[in-house]
Design an enzyme around this catalytic site. Structure first.
Site, short mmCIF file in Angstrom:
data_model
loop_
_atom_site.label_atom_id
_atom_site.label_comp_id
_atom_site.label_asym_id
_atom_site.label_seq_id
_atom_site.Cartn_x
_atom_site.Cartn_y
_atom_site.Cartn_z
N CYS A 1 0.87 -1.17 0.00
CA CYS A 1 0.00 0.00 0.00
C CYS A 1 0.91 1.23 0.00
O CYS A 1 2.12 1.11 0.20
CB CYS A 1 -0.86 0.00 1.25
SG CYS A 1 0.15 -0.01 2.74
N CYS B 1 2.31 6.09 8.82
CA CYS B 1 1.44 6.30 7.65
C CYS B 1 0.50 7.48 7.93
O CYS B 1 -0.07 7.56 9.02
CB CYS B 1 0.65 5.04 7.37
SG CYS B 1 -0.61 5.28 6.12
N HIS C 1 -1.89 -5.37 18.42
CA HIS C 1 -1.35 -4.95 17.12
C HIS C 1 -0.59 -3.63 17.32
O HIS C 1 -1.08 -2.73 18.01
CB HIS C 1 -2.49 -4.76 16.12
CG HIS C 1 -2.01 -4.56 14.72
ND1 HIS C 1 -1.57 -3.33 14.27
CD2 HIS C 1 -1.84 -5.42 13.69
CE1 HIS C 1 -1.17 -3.46 13.00
NE2 HIS C 1 -1.32 -4.72 12.64
N GLU D 1 -0.13 -0.97 15.53
CA GLU D 1 -0.86 0.27 15.21
C GLU D 1 -1.85 0.62 16.33
O GLU D 1 -1.95 1.77 16.76
CB GLU D 1 -1.62 0.10 13.88
CG GLU D 1 -2.49 1.30 13.57
CD GLU D 1 -3.63 0.97 12.63
OE1 GLU D 1 -3.39 0.35 11.59
OE2 GLU D 1 -4.78 1.34 12.95
N THR E 1 -6.98 0.47 11.16
CA THR E 1 -7.07 0.85 9.74
C THR E 1 -7.26 -0.35 8.81
O THR E 1 -7.87 -0.22 7.75
CB THR E 1 -5.81 1.61 9.28
OG1 THR E 1 -4.68 0.80 9.55
CG2 THR E 1 -5.67 2.94 9.97
N SER F 1 1.44 -11.13 9.30
CA SER F 1 0.76 -9.92 8.82
C SER F 1 -0.75 -10.10 8.99
O SER F 1 -1.36 -10.96 8.36
CB SER F 1 1.10 -9.68 7.34
OG SER F 1 0.07 -8.97 6.70
N ASN G 1 -3.22 -8.23 8.02
CA ASN G 1 -4.08 -7.98 6.85
C ASN G 1 -3.94 -9.08 5.81
O ASN G 1 -4.88 -9.38 5.10
CB ASN G 1 -3.87 -6.56 6.31
CG ASN G 1 -2.71 -6.45 5.36
OD1 ASN G 1 -2.82 -6.76 4.19
ND2 ASN G 1 -1.57 -6.04 5.89
N SER H 1 1.72 -5.63 2.91
CA SER H 1 3.13 -5.60 3.27
C SER H 1 3.97 -6.52 2.38
O SER H 1 5.13 -6.79 2.67
CB SER H 1 3.28 -6.04 4.74
OG SER H 1 2.60 -7.26 4.95
S1 SF4 Z 1 -2.74 -0.30 5.03
FE1 SF4 Z 1 -1.95 0.84 6.81
S2 SF4 Z 1 0.05 1.55 6.15
FE2 SF4 Z 1 -1.05 0.97 4.32
S3 SF4 Z 1 -1.98 2.87 3.55
FE3 SF4 Z 1 -3.47 1.80 4.83
S4 SF4 Z 1 -3.21 2.66 6.87
FE4 SF4 Z 1 -1.40 3.18 5.70
#
Ligand code: SF4
Length: 301
Positions: free
Chosen positions: A12, A94, A122, A124, A159, A219, A221, A263
């Protein structure tokens, strides 16, 4: 065998930006330290170590004089402590995570009890909680018991949660707690880039016989992306490296989809596609040879 890449996959913008920032700093200074992994991906971390970016657990371990905060962000105490210790700080938080931190700080200052829909451990989420001065809590269960002293509640999301799951969380949270709330603020802090990847993964799963999800097993996500594909009923494998793909997964498959977490570097995705291509060719050649051995009129069972 057709190999299809998801319409949105891999790094990302926040991760790309963080990697560029630390690479540039390591290039200039020879060596820097990063507070935790820049991304949850062993391939990227190994590559960065070679370029002079060392992962450390805390400020006590910083030996280079320069410390980087990752895209996940940290609490305000890190900036303060780094300054006190005379360290240079590269802040690669970010911008989308930064918005979440700012929202958390101002809502708490307004007296809201802050609830983050996310995983407590986590990085974040820990970082965002650190901006709430103890007035924030992370939960995944919308019916978890929480105290709401001033009947003012603000809801935020990690996020990387999908908008859809945040919407469901909000609905159930409100249903469970409405009798104890006078004022409710909802800030949609989900990341559009992550949501885009979930949508693309569902589309991919709908048109393929098998989906390969590439990314670190640590990870969050990438794991969620793999679960999203598996939930559609399609055969799904989560791998970190191309070498993990088994030829038997591809037997009888006409189309194989490839997606990757936020990632995962392009290089890992390209290696996976190249290996799928090679294994597909091998299976095809094997099938052709088996076909050539059959005699006319003697098709075996
Ligand atoms: S996934 Fe996380 S690091 Fe990537 S753009 Fe979205 S908020 Fe930012």
């Amino acid at each position: 065998m057709r190999i299809v890449r998801a319409k949105a996959l891999g790094f990302c913008f926040g991760v790309r930006r963080a990697i560029d920032m630390v690479e540039e700093a390591a290039d200039e200074r020879g060596h820097i330290d990063s507070l935790g992994s820049i991304v949850h991906n062993p391939v990227v971390v190994d590559g960065l170590v070679e370029k002079g970016v060392q992962v450390v657990g805390g400020l006590d371990d910083v030996a280079s004089g320069t410390v980087a905060v990752t895209a996940h962000g940290r609490g305000p105490e890190i900036t303060r402590e780094a300054k006190e210790r005379g360290l240079d700080l590269i802040d690669a938080t970010c911008p989308i995570v930064r918005k979440s931190q700012k929202a958390a700080r101002s809502l708490c200052a307004e007296g809201f009890r802050l609830i983050i829909y996310g995983e407590t451990d986590h990085p974040e989420v820990r970082g965002v909680l650190a901006w709430t001065e103890g007035k924030g809590t992370a939960i995944l269960d919308p019916e978890a018991e929480i105290d709401i002293p001033r009947r003012k509640v603000a809801l935020l999301a990690q996020t990387t949660k999908s908008e859809e799951s945040f919407a469901k969380f909000v609905a159930r949270f409100v249903g469970h707690n409405i009798g104890r709330i006078n004022e409710l603020r909802i800030v949609n802090t989900t990341c559009p880039e992550t949501d885009e990847r979930y949508h693309a993964a569902r589309e991919l799963a709908a048109e393929c016989d098998l989906v390969i999800v590439v990314g670190g097993r640590n990870s969050a996500n990438t794991r969620k992306l793999a679960q999203t594909c598996a939930d559609t009923g399609v055969e799904t494998h989560h791998i970190e490296r191309a070498g993990e793909i088994k030829s038997r997964w591809l037997e009888g498959k006409d189309s194989v989809g490839v997606t990757a977490g936020a990632s995962t570097p392009d290089q890992s995705i390209d290696e996976v596609v190249a290996r799928l291509d090679k294994l597909g060719e091998q299976l095809h050649a094997k099938g052709r040879r088996a076909g050539q051995r059959l005699q006319p009129g003697r098709v075996g069972a």
